[in-house]
Design an enzyme around this catalytic site. Sequence first.
Site, PDB file in Angstrom:
ATOM      1  N   GLY A  37       2.141  12.615   4.968  1.00  0.00           N
ATOM      2  CA  GLY A  37       1.733  11.483   5.682  1.00  0.00           C
ATOM      3  C   GLY A  37       0.142  11.407   6.035  1.00  0.00           C
ATOM      4  O   GLY A  37      -0.740  11.051   5.443  1.00  0.00           O
TER       5      GLY A  37
ATOM      6  N   GLU B  25      -0.425   3.430   9.949  1.00  0.00           N
ATOM      7  CA  GLU B  25      -2.036   3.143   9.363  1.00  0.00           C
ATOM      8  C   GLU B  25      -2.660   4.261  10.234  1.00  0.00           C
ATOM      9  O   GLU B  25      -3.847   3.940  10.850  1.00  0.00           O
ATOM     10  CB  GLU B  25      -2.621   1.667   9.972  1.00  0.00           C
ATOM     11  CG  GLU B  25      -1.709   0.651   9.486  1.00  0.00           C
ATOM     12  CD  GLU B  25      -0.975   0.607   8.091  1.00  0.00           C
ATOM     13  OE1 GLU B  25      -1.426   1.629   7.367  1.00  0.00           O
ATOM     14  OE2 GLU B  25      -0.196  -0.194   7.895  1.00  0.00           O
TER      15      GLU B  25
ATOM     16  N   PHE C   1       0.849  -1.270   0.071  1.00  0.00           N
ATOM     17  CA  PHE C   1      -0.021   0.105   0.171  1.00  0.00           C
ATOM     18  C   PHE C   1       0.697   1.203   0.074  1.00  0.00           C
ATOM     19  O   PHE C   1       1.606   1.620   0.950  1.00  0.00           O
ATOM     20  CB  PHE C   1      -0.789  -0.049   1.184  1.00  0.00           C
ATOM     21  CG  PHE C   1      -1.893   1.133   1.306  1.00  0.00           C
ATOM     22  CD1 PHE C   1      -2.880   1.134   0.485  1.00  0.00           C
ATOM     23  CD2 PHE C   1      -1.710   1.975   2.212  1.00  0.00           C
ATOM     24  CE1 PHE C   1      -3.761   2.319   0.857  1.00  0.00           C
ATOM     25  CE2 PHE C   1      -2.610   3.137   2.659  1.00  0.00           C
ATOM     26  CZ  PHE C   1      -3.780   3.149   1.540  1.00  0.00           C
TER      27      PHE C   1
ATOM     28  N   THR D  52       1.705   7.169   1.699  1.00  0.00           N
ATOM     29  CA  THR D  52       2.767   7.923   2.292  1.00  0.00           C
ATOM     30  C   THR D  52       3.861   8.578   1.311  1.00  0.00           C
ATOM     31  O   THR D  52       4.484   7.703   0.532  1.00  0.00           O
ATOM     32  CB  THR D  52       3.409   7.557   3.441  1.00  0.00           C
ATOM     33  OG1 THR D  52       2.328   7.071   4.503  1.00  0.00           O
ATOM     34  CG2 THR D  52       4.324   8.498   4.281  1.00  0.00           C
TER      35      THR D  52
ATOM     36  N   PRO E   4       7.120  11.403   0.758  1.00  0.00           N
ATOM     37  CA  PRO E   4       8.351  12.601   1.518  1.00  0.00           C
ATOM     38  C   PRO E   4       7.657  13.662   2.272  1.00  0.00           C
ATOM     39  O   PRO E   4       8.060  13.876   3.480  1.00  0.00           O
ATOM     40  CB  PRO E   4       9.462  12.761   0.578  1.00  0.00           C
ATOM     41  CG  PRO E   4       9.258  11.701  -0.319  1.00  0.00           C
ATOM     42  CD  PRO E   4       7.809  11.204  -0.605  1.00  0.00           C
ATOM     43  N   ASN E   5       6.665  14.375   1.535  1.00  0.00           N
ATOM     44  CA  ASN E   5       6.063  15.481   2.264  1.00  0.00           C
ATOM     45  C   ASN E   5       4.615  15.367   2.644  1.00  0.00           C
ATOM     46  O   ASN E   5       4.064  16.161   3.003  1.00  0.00           O
ATOM     47  CB  ASN E   5       5.902  16.543   1.038  1.00  0.00           C
ATOM     48  CG  ASN E   5       7.468  17.014   0.667  1.00  0.00           C
ATOM     49  OD1 ASN E   5       8.135  16.975   1.215  1.00  0.00           O
ATOM     50  ND2 ASN E   5       7.590  17.287  -0.638  1.00  0.00           N
TER      51      ASN E   5
END
Lengths: 84, 376
Positions: B128, B357, B120, B123, B125-126
């Site tokens: 979340g 998650e 999955f 996410t 780098p910038n």
Amino acid sequence: MTLDEIKAKVKPFLFKYIKKPDLKDDEDFFASKLINSLFAMQLVMFIEKEFKIKVEDNDLQIKNFNSIDSISALVTGKLGTQGG
Amino acid sequence: MELTKEQEQAREAFKVFVNEHVAPHADAFDREQRIPEELIMLIAQTGYFGLIVPEQYGGKAGDMITYGLLCEEMGRGSASLLSLITVHGMVAQAILRWGSSAVKERWLRKLAAGEVIGAFALTEPNVGSDAKSVETIAVKKDGEFVLNGTKRWTSFGQRADLFLIIAQCEGKPTAFLLKKDTPGLSLEPIKDTFGFRAAMMAELTMNNCHITEDNLVGRIGFGVTHVATHALDYGRYTVGWGCVGLGRACLEASLSYTAQRVQFGTYLRKHQLIQHMITDMIVSVTAARLLCLNAGYLKDAGDPRTGMETSIAKYFASTMVVKAALDTVQIHGANGISNDYPVQRYLRDAKVMEIIEGSSQMQQIIIARYGYQEYL
């Protein structure tokens, strides 16, 4: 099941999450940001459990879920094709 | 809550599997930062990847409580391995719930059999927690989608054959399936993380990856509200149960150690401050298990409350397991921070449970809002 009977089942569910007693049947509650991030899936699960129908990938259009009228129309159409 | 006879039998089989194939080797997985291919194949042969996939797609059509019990045992043995069950299941569940008939036919049987491993990729780098703001772009062109962007912290990204990618399409979050061998996709392993070291995380870079239109999951604009939300709900459920299992590992290690270690002329277990920590562990693991059972029961019933109850279970279980792991290390003293005992791994993995998650802070926001809806 008549449209009014469907609405009578949909409204108590929606009003549990949408704290707006004067919400109109054709009012877009998604656009008004009255709901949280989990609500969309909660609504799908409610529709399936309450009316014993299956919401499918090709039903994923905002116009099917964004008001009391649109949800009721979706359910009416599905009951016509899937039974329930 | 009482388990059925079938669930009890399944739990025993999971326990035997983990005791034989996972727990004794989990420290080595952690050191080597990988799950051996032979173990992944064994899990596939045993049918665990298809446990809750319908029979029509080659799965076992198991119930969610049984699935939870599997996750509990995997979490007890290796949190990194649990992560494989989690992300693979998230992809399968997203396809099962929102894939077209053709997509289901193409992938579910292979996912259930473990012939294809899923991961999955939300996410970046910038980005979340703010999932709707993903920066990966999908452009529709000549009957295809062209994907560009970077995904980071993708568990089992080093091993997966199929990725569920969330990208902006026409300015709206949308879900796509992307095969590992797609030209333009490159993978960079992420090593030396604090916990989940064997989760084979990777950074994915998509440079003009062309995929056909039938790789769309759901519809344009529904990638977060419906596809990712559904996948994450399953992910949280598995993580909650995994925390119960990891909590049990902490408890079992603490019980064993305190029954053998003597200080001040008596076993540690006789010291009341140790008993305090043991008691808290027993109570919190039991409470977390009950919350997970409740979430599973609601899932099996198709109850709309399950999403919220799963968030509650995941939040509580991940919080409790960090405390349980901290106390376990404390009980073990200097041994607790050494590689001679697995408890330092338990602590490192426990902390990750509060992040993946949906972080604890995101769960707190969701649960608090729910409180105002439910009780006001």
